[in-house]
Design an enzyme around this catalytic site. Structure first.
Site, PDB file in Angstrom:
ATOM      1  N   ARG A 163       0.822  -1.212   0.000  1.00  0.00           N
ATOM      2  CA  ARG A 163       0.000   0.000   0.000  1.00  0.00           C
ATOM      3  C   ARG A 163       0.853   1.258   0.000  1.00  0.00           C
ATOM      4  NH1 ARG A 163      -5.299   1.452  -1.239  1.00  0.00           N
ATOM      5  NH2 ARG A 163      -5.728   3.452  -0.243  1.00  0.00           N
ATOM      6  N   GLU A 164       1.966   1.215   0.694  1.00  0.00           N
ATOM      7  CA  GLU A 164       2.799   2.408   0.833  1.00  0.00           C
ATOM      8  C   GLU A 164       3.574   2.736  -0.439  1.00  0.00           C
ATOM      9  OE1 GLU A 164       3.109   4.631   3.131  1.00  0.00           O
ATOM     10  OE2 GLU A 164       1.958   3.755   4.771  1.00  0.00           O
TER      11      GLU A 164
END
Length: 633
Positions: free
Chosen positions: A489-490
């Protein structure tokens, strides 16, 4: 000559790739003899068109137009041809070569705005009819960010008196509405003295909308006074919502404020109260939604109802949403939960059964309600024969692979996006597999998203860097599936990515956070100063996750939210909660980004657990109730 590549990476390149980088350095130095020698050696290599492009853009004034047109014809399938077209148009604009510039543009709607400015400048210089003039004025009005070609267009329009004051005023108003007061100030110099004074007063109220609490606009023009008042009142609603509402009621008759204008101001005030978690937000939104309502305002009211466990109001709010919004998985889930809480289990069960067929956060929660299995089946990856056929069909893939190898990621990204827009839909999974094999997962994700290939789980959720992930998961007593969920996600597995907030690397750590965690864990300085190194970033990111888990007493939902929004915000969001179900709290988080982040990470954690062949875990087991923090924790 390594360019931007580290020496060890340069040494691993092929001879042709090294030639390419060396040749680029010769071009930068203006060493034509050596650059031409390299160019001759690259003629059959995939990087050749990029080298040609770099050569031509450095000497556009010396390159014959037929050479440029030949390049554009030969490499029309590549993004670099579009880049050369753009450079060529800007060069022709600067050279006032209007006929040749117009020849490059078949449809101005398909080129970037600054190039449209160059196009209409050329049209005005050669065949300025009313249609062309109107399009040029419309384009000028729409552009608040000025570029050199657009500045030249503006100068031409002003020189020929084709920007009357009423058009300039339109752009000034747009500039104020989009909070670009500097643009409004710059435009004022083209107005009369009295109009410039009016802009100055508007600017004063724009910068200090609280002035409305003491005085009102006092220009001779009632029309402008009304404009300034409404603009400033809407800005005040972002600062002092209740005061803005009172002033709206007080001056409604004076300025004959229309319903739509009232709606805009009340909506701004309601949103500000909602973000502040103000007690009055519920009443503001209720009143607003009774008369106006829109998708966002209904969502805000629903989120307040969730936070307060007001299930009846939640149902009424859901009924006001349009069909499209109601059919979203999120609101279907909450309709079922409200039925459940209000004593209608059969209606709830029917909705949960439908949702449980979906592979997402709400589908998993719905499946948990009925103790049903999750949908975690994955489609098989393309065969070796399919991959070979795809590479043959799309030669741009060889170019992109070479661009990545020599560290030209920006050019590689342009070519990749261009390729995806040209590729057949049926080939996108194989194209994604090729990017996956390159370990360039963000490219694979884009290809799969464009093809809507959501069932390719092994390509959508890869598990690179297994050694450091597993080692640090064990060291910090963390679930590796959670680390992978955060990492995906990052950064989408990009080691050198940097955010606008200064976060760096795979797990997007800010240097200050990395330094603190590194010192707390006794790590060498080199570890927390080298955040683009995968091993160091995973070690620090995992240690930070462990720190957050400890800070929030093992509550993975709070820790996940804190990784995104910061521990202090999570503490503030939970400070007044006695007891609340985790799913309610997640969907009442004030920050849209954090709400989406937490749900995505938890959803992905379940999928990564499956791919890592872990013991099956239910999402509901991660959803501990949210309680007011214990003092001193």
């Amino acid at each position: 000559m390594t360019g931007l590549l580290p020496l060890h990476a340069y040494s691993q390149l092929s001879e042709a790739q090294q030639d390419f980088l060396t040749g680029i350095e010769y071009l930068k130095q203006g060493d034509r003899e050596n650059a031409n020698r390299i160019k001759a050696r690259l003629q059959t290599h995939p990087l050749y068109p990029i080298f040609l492009h770099q050569d031509m853009v450095r000497q556009l004034d010396k390159t014959p137009s037929f050479v440029i047109e030949g390049f554009l014809n030969n490499y029309s399938h590549l993004a670099v041809a579009q880049r050369l077209t753009e450079s060529w148009i800007k060069h022709l604009d600067e050279q006032n070569n209007w006929p040749l510039l117009l020849k490059q543009v078949s449809d101005p709607q398909h080129i970037r705005t600054e190039l449209q400015c160059a196009y209409y400048q050329a049209q005005l210089q050669t065949q300025a009819d009313d249609f062309i003039l109107e399009n040029a004025q419309t384009l000028w009005l729409s552009q608040l960010a000025s570029t050199k070609p657009c500045q030249r267009l503006e100068a031409q329009l002003l020189k020929t008196n084709q920007l009357p004051s009423w058009i300039i005023w339109q752009k000034i108003e747009s500039a104020f509405q989009t909070n670009q007061a500097d643009v409004a100030q710059a435009l004022a110099r083209h107005l009369s003295t009295s109009d410039r004074q009016a802009v100055t007063q508007w600017l004063d109220f724009h910068n200090n909308p609280k002035k409305l609490m003491l005085t009102l606009p006092n220009l001779e023009s009632a029309f402008l006074n009304r404009k300034i008042f409404l603009h400033s009142l809407n800005r005040l609603a972002n600062i002092e919502p209740q005061t803005a509402q009172q002033l709206l009621q007080l001056h409604q008759q004076r300025y004959q404020i229309h319903t739509d204008e009232q709606k805009t101001i009340l909506r701004t005030a309601s949103l500000r109260l909602f973000i502040r978690d103000d007690e009055e937000a519920k009443h503001f939104l209720h009143d607003y939604n009774q008369q106006h309502s829109d998708a966002d305002s209904l969502r805000w009211q629903a989120q307040i109802s969730l936070r307060q466990s007001d299930w009846k109001t939640l149902q009424l709010t859901l009924e006001k949403m349009d069909t499209t919004q109601q059919q979203q998985a999120k609101w279907q889930y909450w309709r079922a939960r409200s039925y459940q809480q209000l004593g209608h289990p059969q209606q709830a069960r029917h909705i949960f059964q439908q949702l449980a067929q979906q592979r997402n956060y709400y589908g998993f929660l719905a499946a948990d309600q009925l103790n049903m299995p999750y949908r975690l089946d994955s489609q098989p990856n393309p065969s070796t024969e399919q991959l070979a056929a795809t590479r043959k069909k799309y030669p741009a893939l060889d170019l992109i692979e070479n661009l990545l190898a020599v560290g030209w990621r920006v050019f590689a990204t342009r070519e990749w996006n261009h390729l995806l827009n040209q590729a057949d839909q049926n080939d996108l999974t194989a194209i994604a597999q090729i990017a996956h094999d390159w370990q360039h997962h963000v490219f694979a994700f884009r290809a799969l998203a464009q093809g809507q290939q959501w069932d390719q789980l092994t390509l959508r959720f890869p598990t690179p860097y297994q050694q450091p992930v597993m080692q640090n998961a064990d060291k910090n007593q963390l679930d590796p599936a959670w680390i992978y969920s955060i990492m995906r996600r990052e950064s989408a597995y990009q080691t050198d990515i940097r955010s606008s907030a200064g976060a760096v690397g795979l797990m997007q750590l800010r240097p200050s956070t990395a330094r603190y965690i590194g010192r707390q864990n006794g790590l060498p300085r080199q570890t927390y100063q080298n955040l683009t190194d995968a091993q160091s970033n995973i070690e620090l990111g995992s240690a930070y996750l462990a720190y957050l888990m400890n800070k929030f007493d093992g509550h993975i939902v709070k820790a996940t939210a804190a990784y995104n929004a910061g521990p202090r915000r999570v503490e503030n969001w939970t400070a007044t909660i006695d007891l609340l179900d985790a799913d309610q709290w997640i969907d009442s988080i004030p920050f849209t980004e954090t709400r989406r982040y937490v749900k995505a990470v938890l959803e992905h954690k379940i999928i990564f657990g499956k791919l890592l062949e872990q013991k099956p875990q239910r999402l509901s087991h991660l959803m501990q109730p949210i309680q007011e923090p214990v003092t001193g924790s």
